[in-house]
Design an enzyme around this catalytic site. Structure first.
Site, PDB file in Angstrom:
ATOM      1  N   HIS A 159      20.381 -37.182  -1.360  1.00 48.17           N
ATOM      2  CA  HIS A 159      19.610 -37.565  -0.169  1.00 48.17           C
ATOM      3  C   HIS A 159      18.110 -37.415  -0.413  1.00 48.17           C
ATOM      4  O   HIS A 159      17.339 -37.370   0.538  1.00 48.17           O
ATOM      5  CB  HIS A 159      20.076 -36.748   1.040  1.00 48.17           C
ATOM      6  CG  HIS A 159      21.520 -36.979   1.349  1.00 48.17           C
ATOM      7  ND1 HIS A 159      21.971 -38.150   1.906  1.00 48.17           N
ATOM      8  CD2 HIS A 159      22.608 -36.220   1.116  1.00 48.17           C
ATOM      9  CE1 HIS A 159      23.300 -38.084   2.035  1.00 48.17           C
ATOM     10  NE2 HIS A 159      23.705 -36.924   1.556  1.00 48.17           N
ATOM     11  N   ASN A 212      -2.152   2.310   5.629  1.00 47.15           N
ATOM     12  CA  ASN A 212      -1.249   1.189   5.328  1.00 47.15           C
ATOM     13  C   ASN A 212      -1.065   0.368   6.598  1.00 47.15           C
ATOM     14  O   ASN A 212      -0.988   0.938   7.687  1.00 47.15           O
ATOM     15  CB  ASN A 212       0.149   1.692   4.928  1.00 47.15           C
ATOM     16  CG  ASN A 212       0.146   2.350   3.575  1.00 47.15           C
ATOM     17  OD1 ASN A 212      -0.870   2.354   2.882  1.00 47.15           O
ATOM     18  ND2 ASN A 212       1.280   2.898   3.198  1.00 47.15           N
ATOM     19  N   GLY A 213      -0.934  -0.942   6.464  1.00 47.06           N
ATOM     20  CA  GLY A 213      -0.646  -1.764   7.630  1.00 47.06           C
ATOM     21  C   GLY A 213      -1.885  -2.475   8.138  1.00 47.06           C
ATOM     22  O   GLY A 213      -2.849  -2.678   7.403  1.00 47.06           O
ATOM     23  N   LYS A 266      14.925 -15.494  -8.088  1.00 51.15           N
ATOM     24  CA  LYS A 266      14.761 -14.531  -9.203  1.00 51.15           C
ATOM     25  C   LYS A 266      13.913 -15.141 -10.309  1.00 51.15           C
ATOM     26  O   LYS A 266      13.004 -14.517 -10.822  1.00 51.15           O
ATOM     27  CB  LYS A 266      16.108 -14.173  -9.791  1.00 51.15           C
ATOM     28  CG  LYS A 266      16.932 -13.028  -9.397  1.00 51.15           C
ATOM     29  CD  LYS A 266      16.434 -11.714  -9.001  1.00 51.15           C
ATOM     30  CE  LYS A 266      15.550 -11.647  -7.805  1.00 51.15           C
ATOM     31  NZ  LYS A 266      16.019 -11.066  -6.623  1.00 51.15           N
ATOM     32  N   CYS A 304       0.820  -1.212   0.000  1.00 48.06           N
ATOM     33  CA  CYS A 304       0.000   0.000   0.000  1.00 48.06           C
ATOM     34  C   CYS A 304       0.856   1.265   0.000  1.00 48.06           C
ATOM     35  O   CYS A 304       1.947   1.289   0.556  1.00 48.06           O
ATOM     36  CB  CYS A 304      -0.865   0.044   1.254  1.00 48.06           C
ATOM     37  SG  CYS A 304      -1.900  -1.390   1.450  1.00 48.06           S
ATOM     38  N   GLU A 346      10.121 -15.706  -9.217  1.00 47.00           N
ATOM     39  CA  GLU A 346       9.277 -14.547  -8.931  1.00 47.00           C
ATOM     40  C   GLU A 346       8.883 -13.765 -10.175  1.00 47.00           C
ATOM     41  O   GLU A 346       7.821 -13.149 -10.199  1.00 47.00           O
ATOM     42  CB  GLU A 346       9.888 -13.632  -7.863  1.00 47.00           C
ATOM     43  CG  GLU A 346      11.144 -12.921  -8.261  1.00 47.00           C
ATOM     44  CD  GLU A 346      11.729 -12.095  -7.125  1.00 47.00           C
ATOM     45  OE1 GLU A 346      10.975 -11.621  -6.280  1.00 47.00           O
ATOM     46  OE2 GLU A 346      12.960 -11.943  -7.097  1.00 47.00           O
ATOM     47  N   ARG A 374       5.568  -0.548  -6.219  1.00 51.86           N
ATOM     48  CA  ARG A 374       5.519  -1.329  -4.980  1.00 51.86           C
ATOM     49  C   ARG A 374       4.490  -2.456  -5.062  1.00 51.86           C
ATOM     50  O   ARG A 374       4.444  -3.318  -4.193  1.00 51.86           O
ATOM     51  CB  ARG A 374       5.153  -0.409  -3.807  1.00 51.86           C
ATOM     52  CG  ARG A 374       6.188   0.643  -3.523  1.00 51.86           C
ATOM     53  CD  ARG A 374       5.582   1.799  -2.745  1.00 51.86           C
ATOM     54  NE  ARG A 374       4.859   1.340  -1.592  1.00 51.86           N
ATOM     55  CZ  ARG A 374       5.309   1.399  -0.352  1.00 51.86           C
ATOM     56  NH1 ARG A 374       6.483   1.908  -0.118  1.00 51.86           N
ATOM     57  NH2 ARG A 374       4.588   0.964   0.651  1.00 51.86           N
ATOM     58  N   TRP A 404      -2.881  -2.803  -1.416  1.00 53.36           N
ATOM     59  CA  TRP A 404      -2.450  -4.179  -1.643  1.00 53.36           C
ATOM     60  C   TRP A 404      -3.192  -5.001  -0.595  1.00 53.36           C
ATOM     61  O   TRP A 404      -2.951  -4.841   0.593  1.00 53.36           O
ATOM     62  CB  TRP A 404      -0.933  -4.260  -1.457  1.00 53.36           C
ATOM     63  CG  TRP A 404      -0.299  -5.528  -1.899  1.00 53.36           C
ATOM     64  CD1 TRP A 404      -0.062  -5.911  -3.181  1.00 53.36           C
ATOM     65  CD2 TRP A 404       0.218  -6.567  -1.061  1.00 53.36           C
ATOM     66  NE1 TRP A 404       0.568  -7.126  -3.186  1.00 53.36           N
ATOM     67  CE2 TRP A 404       0.749  -7.555  -1.909  1.00 53.36           C
ATOM     68  CE3 TRP A 404       0.278  -6.765   0.317  1.00 53.36           C
ATOM     69  CZ2 TRP A 404       1.339  -8.717  -1.436  1.00 53.36           C
ATOM     70  CZ3 TRP A 404       0.865  -7.914   0.800  1.00 53.36           C
ATOM     71  CH2 TRP A 404       1.383  -8.882  -0.082  1.00 53.36           C
ATOM     72  N   GLU A 439      19.390 -17.604  -4.548  1.00 52.29           N
ATOM     73  CA  GLU A 439      18.993 -16.307  -5.112  1.00 52.29           C
ATOM     74  C   GLU A 439      18.591 -16.459  -6.585  1.00 52.29           C
ATOM     75  O   GLU A 439      17.600 -15.877  -7.029  1.00 52.29           O
ATOM     76  CB  GLU A 439      20.149 -15.302  -4.929  1.00 52.29           C
ATOM     77  CG  GLU A 439      19.928 -13.933  -5.546  1.00 52.29           C
ATOM     78  CD  GLU A 439      18.669 -13.209  -5.081  1.00 52.29           C
ATOM     79  OE1 GLU A 439      18.001 -13.660  -4.143  1.00 52.29           O
ATOM     80  OE2 GLU A 439      18.333 -12.190  -5.712  1.00 52.29           O
ATOM     81  N   LYS A 482       6.968  -4.507  -3.426  1.00 50.97           N
ATOM     82  CA  LYS A 482       8.368  -4.123  -3.237  1.00 50.97           C
ATOM     83  C   LYS A 482       8.748  -4.068  -1.765  1.00 50.97           C
ATOM     84  O   LYS A 482       9.847  -4.413  -1.384  1.00 50.97           O
ATOM     85  CB  LYS A 482       8.609  -2.767  -3.898  1.00 50.97           C
ATOM     86  CG  LYS A 482      10.062  -2.303  -3.890  1.00 50.97           C
ATOM     87  CD  LYS A 482      10.924  -3.200  -4.750  1.00 50.97           C
ATOM     88  CE  LYS A 482      12.389  -2.887  -4.648  1.00 50.97           C
ATOM     89  NZ  LYS A 482      13.210  -4.015  -5.133  1.00 50.97           N
TER      90      LYS A 482
END
Ligand code: F6R
Length: 612
Positions: A508, A100-101, A489, A2, A492, A27, A74, A485, A607
């Site tokens: 294993h 927000n939140g 990448k 948000c 996503e 974001r 969001w 990483e 973001k």
């Protein structure tokens, strides 16, 4: 995640707010809305979808008010919809709120409003409780919105920032911050409040950071800040030096590609600014000295996602160079597992945004137990930075693409510099080693550039592999950290199911998934482990996997067991992650591009993750 923008001044608020909201689009969001004071009333318009849907909704409507608030949402409470979009309004429609939140006790407050005041709710959001409650409280405060906000925040629990306007308080915006970011932008004859600096950067460079539990009351000619006890606080604005241009694509097709290509430049910034005239590391924001270090017997590195992967590299290099035991943890796990932390612990938080709630909460947990807090942060003045004893700013500049690239590589440089700095303080490394690794770091920008110059090799590979359903990433030692990483990448932004594992673990269990043509990206950049890794590659090759190896130039023997090889320039084992990850960033980028995905704003991602 948000975003909030509020403007009070003499220009058309709607246009300025919508422009600000667009600056926050990167974001991630699922709906947008505005509320504008207009001739003694509030005009509220909101719409599910992108900001352009909101623009279509108000197209042709005459909205000329000069004070208002806006929001990109969001979804957390309630699905993305027109009704759940912000702003929300009080029962009489004369107060509007963007938020927000999370309001943790919203159910309890909602019940109270329904039972005591017979108030009806139209959305599923926690935010609507704020708006409805402010409407009730305004009656008790004789119309003082700031008093009503102050009263409300005594009743609310959670982590949030919100902004409110009232029809009867022309020119006034009242905003409050509790554990979610909030800033004010200072202009002449106008002021802003916002969740993020980029939202207002086109109009102002003077920014006031709002601290936790502070309230800000903005009018065109004044900006008043009150602390948690409602005392007036005096705070000078800081000048923001980055420009909007830094946030534009500069000819690249996507922000992600631009940011990948910025890595040579930003790595130089991060590194050279930390070297003094004698070529030694000088960490300006870090006061930790050899006396302090005598007291430290353990280091935790705590972060989320990509920043956590930087922490995995950090563990290897800090342990190796300082000989202090290091544990790396995912922030959302750390905070709930009663970690063993005391005043002998150094806690390193890694966060691009500096606002990730889990990282912040983990930091607070460690702090409450007496740990010394060092943070590696990109956003100046962010919450993580402000709550730390020592700060290493990565100076990657604004990172717009949701998938982190340049922030990650600058986090790696931070890890190396901290490792060398601590190694030097503890006397665990020789001067020769210190200088050798520093020289390796200095060579990284040029070597990254060499990889970027050969991007077409990686693009060709992506063209060949883009339609696979799954991809495995394997590596040993530092290469395993990079495998995680690379896998993140790819998944996503391309939505391909990818999986990373330490190569020695394959046999294993995971090797059961190897079939002819299964794609395995094998990182074999560490000389010390090359033979071991070679055997792991043989294991998957024996199952007829399609193996793409990444190795240092000169290691041509790897071609015998690989379908394709991408070479990185030769360098010391310690620093290979900085180079190999660039290959994986480009691979993910090209795969997603060929698939036609929304690279800079992948689905379901934000973001800056300021909720749990
Ligand atoms: C992935 C990515 C995320 C972030 C994570 C932590 O590309 O960017 O995994 O790394 O959400 O964010 P920060 O670093 O802002 O704490």
């Amino acid at each position: 995640m948000c975003g909030i923008v509020g403007y009070t001044g003499h220009e058309n608020a709607k246009d300025i707010i919508i422009d600000g909201l667009k600056r926050l689009e990167y974001r991630g969001y699922d709906s947008a809305g505005i509320a504008i004071q207009e001739k003694g009333k509030l005009i509220v318009r909101k719409k599910k979808g992108e900001i352009k849907e909101l623009e279509k909704l108000i197209d042709g409507e005459e909205i000329t008010g000069t004070t208002g608030i806006g929001h990109t949402r969001w979804a957390t409470h309630g699905e993305p919809s027109d009704l759940n979009a912000h702003p929300h309004v009080s029962a009489d429609g004369r107060v509007a709120v963007v938020h927000n939140g999370i309001v943790e006790n919203y159910m309890e407050l909602k019940r109270q409003l329904i039972e005591d005041y017979g108030i009806l709710f139209e959305s599923e959001t926690d935010t609507e409780v704020i708006a409805k409650m402010l409407g009730v409280l305004l009656e008790e405060t004789d119309g003082s919105l700031s008093d009503a906000v102050y009263e409300l925040t005594r009743k609310m629990r959670g982590t949030y920032a919100f902004a409110a306007i009232a029809a009867d308080n022309p020119g006034e915006i009242v905003a409050f911050r509790k554990d979610a970011p909030l800033i004010a932008g200072v202009g002449e004859g106008f002021n802003f409040i916002a969740s993020d600096i980029p939202a207002v950067l086109r109009y102002v460079n003077d920014i006031v950071l709002i601290e936790n539990e502070e309230m800000v009351v903005a009018t065109p000619d004044s900006l008043r800040i009150y602390d948690e006890n409602h005392n007036l606080v005096k705070r000078e604005p800081m000048k923001v030096t980055w420009s909007l241009e830094d946030e534009e694509k500069g000819g690249y097709e996507h922000f992600m590609l631009k940011e990948i290509h910025e890595q040579p430049k930003v790595l130089k910034e991060t590194l050279y600014r930390r070297l003094d005239e004698n070529g030694r590391i000088y960490l300006d924001g870090i006061k930790l000295d050899s006396e302090d270090l005598k007291n430290i017997d353990k280091i935790y590195i705590v972060a989320c996602g990509t920043a956590y992967h930087a922490g995995l590299v950090g563990k290897y290099v800090i342990e190796k160079m300082s000989r202090i035991p290091v544990e790396v943890d995912i922030a959302s796990e750390f905070r709930y597992r009663d970690p063993i932390v005391d005043e002998h612990t150094l806690f390193i938080a890694v966060s691009q945004s500096g606002e990730t709630l889990d990282t912040l909460a983990a930091l607070r947990e460690a702090k409450s137990k007496g740990a010394r807090i060092l943070s590696v942060v990109n956003v100046v003045g962010s919450s993580v930075a402000r709550e730390s004893d020592d700060v290493f700013y990565t100076w990657a500049g604004p990172e717009i693409a949701v998938a982190s690239t340049k922030a990650y590589t600058t986090q790696l440089v931070a890890m190396y510099l901290i490792a060398l700095y601590l190694g030097d303080l503890t006397g665990s490394i020789t001067e020769e080693y210190y200088q050798r690794i520093l020289n390796e770091l200095k060579s990284m920008p040029d070597k990254i550039q060499q990889i970027l110059d050969r991007s077409d090799e990686i693009e060709n590979l992506a063209e060949y592999l883009y339609n696979r359903d799954q991809v495995f990433f394997i590596g040993r030692g530092l290469d395993s950290a990079v495998a995680y990483e690379g896998s993140l990448k790819l998944k996503e932004i391309s939505y391909i199911n990818s999986f990373a594992i330490a190569a020695g673990e394959l046999k294993h269990g995971t090797i059961a998934l190897m079939e002819p043509e299964t794609v395995v990206i094998a990182l074999a950049t560490v000389d010390r482990l090359f033979e071991k890794m070679y055997s792991n590659i043989e294991e998957v090759k024996a199952r007829k996997a399609h193996v793409v190896s990444i190795a240092k130039e000169g290691r041509t023997e790897i071609e015998r067991q690989s379908t394709n090889v991408i070479y990185i320039p030769d360098c010391a084992d310690e620093v290979t992650p900085i180079l190999s990850v660039v290959v994986l960033q480009l691979f993910a980028y090209f795969v997603a591009k060929i698939k036609g995905e929304n690279i800079d704003k992948p689905r379901n991602l934000a973001k800056s993750v300021t909720v749990e």
